[in-house]
Enzyme design. Structure first.
Site, PDB file in Angstrom:
ATOM      1  N   CYS A  40       0.812  -1.212   0.000  1.00  0.00           N
ATOM      2  CA  CYS A  40       0.000   0.000   0.000  1.00  0.00           C
ATOM      3  C   CYS A  40       0.850   1.267   0.000  1.00  0.00           C
ATOM      4  O   CYS A  40       0.325   2.368  -0.040  1.00  0.00           O
ATOM      5  CB  CYS A  40      -0.951   0.008   1.184  1.00  0.00           C
ATOM      6  SG  CYS A  40      -0.065   0.038   2.719  1.00  0.00           S
ATOM      7  N   ASP A  42       3.297   2.284   2.365  1.00  0.00           N
ATOM      8  CA  ASP A  42       3.608   2.923   3.638  1.00  0.00           C
ATOM      9  C   ASP A  42       5.068   2.734   4.033  1.00  0.00           C
ATOM     10  O   ASP A  42       5.771   1.950   3.417  1.00  0.00           O
ATOM     11  CB  ASP A  42       2.654   2.421   4.703  1.00  0.00           C
ATOM     12  CG  ASP A  42       1.254   2.839   4.326  1.00  0.00           C
ATOM     13  OD1 ASP A  42       1.107   3.978   3.901  1.00  0.00           O
ATOM     14  OD2 ASP A  42       0.348   2.019   4.419  1.00  0.00           O
ATOM     15  N   CYS A  65      -1.231   2.859   8.411  1.00  0.00           N
ATOM     16  CA  CYS A  65      -2.564   2.687   8.992  1.00  0.00           C
ATOM     17  C   CYS A  65      -2.481   2.318  10.464  1.00  0.00           C
ATOM     18  O   CYS A  65      -1.390   2.166  11.029  1.00  0.00           O
ATOM     19  CB  CYS A  65      -3.303   1.597   8.226  1.00  0.00           C
ATOM     20  SG  CYS A  65      -2.668  -0.047   8.581  1.00  0.00           S
ATOM     21  N   CYS A 109       0.726  -5.399   6.891  1.00  0.00           N
ATOM     22  CA  CYS A 109       1.323  -4.341   7.713  1.00  0.00           C
ATOM     23  C   CYS A 109       2.264  -4.949   8.744  1.00  0.00           C
ATOM     24  O   CYS A 109       3.289  -4.360   9.074  1.00  0.00           O
ATOM     25  CB  CYS A 109       0.241  -3.530   8.418  1.00  0.00           C
ATOM     26  SG  CYS A 109      -1.117  -3.111   7.330  1.00  0.00           S
TER      27      CYS A 109
HETATM   28  S1  FES Z   1      -2.724  -0.917   5.120  1.00  0.00           S
HETATM   29 FE1  FES Z   1      -1.265   0.568   4.630  1.00  0.00          FE
HETATM   30  S2  FES Z   1       0.054   0.458   6.372  1.00  0.00           S
HETATM   31 FE2  FES Z   1      -1.483  -0.931   6.876  1.00  0.00          FE
END
Ligand code: FES
Lengths: 136, 388
Positions: A40, A42, A65, A109
């Site tokens: 995603c 991050d 997130c 994550c």
């Molecule tokens: S879904 Fe993007 S960091 Fe968890």
């Protein structure tokens, strides 16, 4: 109260999300991990302090997130006091389990948290090459 | 703690008068509109009354309104219906990069079956350029589809202008008006559309009901095959209570639209101004003026949207985000990316959509609660440091 987005996550996850442990950086750390999440997008940074092969301190910074923040917080808690060998055994599943589980879509994550730790340890091992650890 | 709902673009609460209007059709007036006995005819009458109300409000004829199960069905019906009925004339469709999934997905489906689709870019505010539409038209073009207003960033598209071009070029023109119906005035002739998709639950009506306006003479294949309902264009026993509720909601919206749009525009302005004032490194997404009266969409740099939403939810405030983390595809919003926003900024987007129950106090509450949330998350953010 009625269910809401918080009920996506276990109480433990929410607790770590609300009060994340070990936020920040370590000055002149013995190891730094910097990883990006290919899923995603991050980003997680993890810093460790190592004394005599034992991780004595760990801190993190995370852009992500709720699950990413909670797993960062949890993994820094879990590594403290562990030897490098023990820390390398910590899997993303163990982190997720320690948080009473994650929704399936959020497991990636916790992978990020595991990778950040591994990368910090790698960095430490590179820095201390040949100093106090035999290679396998 | 009183909860603050600022996600009206997702759905709205059903208006109490709408519920009251629907109740008889869930109770005693249960007949099937296709039956010729009095039970059936009572239900039939109610549907036709709703049809008349809705048609009148958008400047259409009664038999140009086809009831559907919602906005998504209406979009699917318009796009696949035109494609299938006009295949012999051409296989090219023009749209743009910020449409709702209810438009993009049926188009992708058609692409896999040999249709060609042009996705026009939008500018930094999410505006489609009508001249770009004109240039994209070829002999094979059978349909143009451009939404009336975008659901994420609130930008209102130049539909009337595109409508004129479509007419001039002899191409059918469809617009997804799910976000505008009942909120800003819509007249199908002024917009120059041949197909217009609307949904009840975005204007305080019930979920599960919508409609497609189909201009007389437009060739569209039926969406469902079966009975003779909706002049054979959409088989299936009608959702009588839903349709009645839709009619009532439209009526109420029409009466209140002017004053409500004015009130919301003021609140919207206050929220945007307050956010830009109280939070650094934040930007408004979408057009500054040509936007829905109730839409606020901002990108907060260095923080991720889902973690902001969680924190807001803990304070009882409901909003939404275009962050990859909160979508099941784990992709950031295609709308924000189409504006040219980098990945991190799409990640840090927050959308507040206002509505009937929104008060100044609620806006003030958001303005109090959000800055400390952002500060807390920024203190954890590795992005902030790398900038300094
Ligand atoms: S879904 Fe993007 S960091 Fe968890």
């Amino acid at each position: 109260m009625a269910p809401n987005i918080r009920s996506l996550y276990s109480e433990k996850v929410m607790e770590h999300f609300k009060n994340p442990r070990n936020v920040g950086e370590i000055e002149n750390p013995d190891g730094t991990g910097h990883v990006g999440n290919p899923v995603c997008g991050d980003i997680m940074e993890l810093y460790i302090r190592v004394n005599d092969g034992v991780i004595t301190d760990a801190k993190f910074k995370t852009f992500g997130c709720g699950a990413a923040i909670a797993t960062s917080s949890m993994v820094t808690e879990m590594v403290k006091g562990k030897t490098i060998e023990e820390a390398l055994e910590i899997s993303n599943h163990a982190v997720a389990e320690a948080l009473d589980g994650l929704p399936p879509i959020k497991m990636h994550c916790s992978v990020l948290a595991e990778e950040a730790l591994k990368s910090a340890i790698d960095d430490y091992l590179n820095n201390s090459q040949g100093m106090d650890l035999e290679s396998e | 703690m009183k909860r603050v709902y600022l996600d009206y673009a997702a759905t709205t609460p059903t208006h109490p008068d709408v519920v009251t209007a629907m109740l008889p059709y869930l109770n005693d007036t249960f007949g099937n509109p296709s039956s010729i006995h009095s039970f059936g005819q009572e239900a039939k009458g109610a549907i036709e009354e709703a049809r008349e109300t809705i048609a009148a409000l958008i400047g259409a004829k009664n038999d140009e309104i086809v009831f559907t199960s919602g906005g998504t069905e209406a979009d699917n019906f318009a796009i696949k219906g035109v494609a299938y009925a006009n295949e012999h004339r051409g296989n090219h469709i023009i749209t743009n990069s910020i449409e709702h999934h209810a438009v993009i997905e049926p188009l992708k489906f058609l692409e896999r079956r040999g249709f060609k689709v042009t996705y026009l870019p939008v500018d930094q505010y999410g505006m489609v350029d009508p001249q770009g539409v004109r240039k994209a038209v070829s002999e094979k073009t059978i349909l143009i589809s451009v939404m009336h207003a975008n659901n994420e960033i609130g930008t209102i598209e130049p539909i009337a202008e595109i409508g004129r071009i479509a007419k001039e070029m002899g191409v059918y023109f469809h617009t997804d008006a799910a976000q505008t119906i009942g909120h800003i005035p819509i007249k199908v002739n002024e917009l120059g559309v041949d197909l217009l998709a609307i949904s009840a639950h975005k204007l305080y009506g019930p979920k599960g009901v919508g409609a497609l306006y189909v201009r007389k003479g437009t060739k569209v294949a039926p969406f469902m095959h079966g009975g003779e309902q909706e002049r054979r264009r959409r088989a299936s026993t009608e959702n009588v209570p839903g349709i009645v509720g839709f009619g009532k909601a439209m009526q109420i919206a029409q009466n209140e639209m002017g004053t409500e749009a004015e009130r919301l525009t003021l609140l919207r302005g206050g929220l945007i101004e307050g956010l830009l004032e109280r939070i650094d490194d934040i930007q408004l997404n979408g057009h500054p003026r040509k936007r829905l009266p109730n839409n606020v969409n901002v990108s907060v740099q260095f923080v991720e949207g889902e973690s902001m939403l969680l924190n807001l939810d803990m304070e009882g405030i409901a909003a939404s985000t275009g962050s990859a983390c909160s979508s099941s595809s784990l992709e950031p919003s295609h709308v924000l990316l189409a504006l040219g926003l980098p990945h991190e900024q799409a990640h840090g987007s927050l959308r507040f959509t206002l509505g009937r129950e929104t008060t100044e106090e609620e806006i003030e509450r958001v303005l109090e609660v959000l800055p400390p949330i952002v500060a807390k998350l920024r203190s954890m953010s590795p992005l902030l440091k790398s900038r300094v």
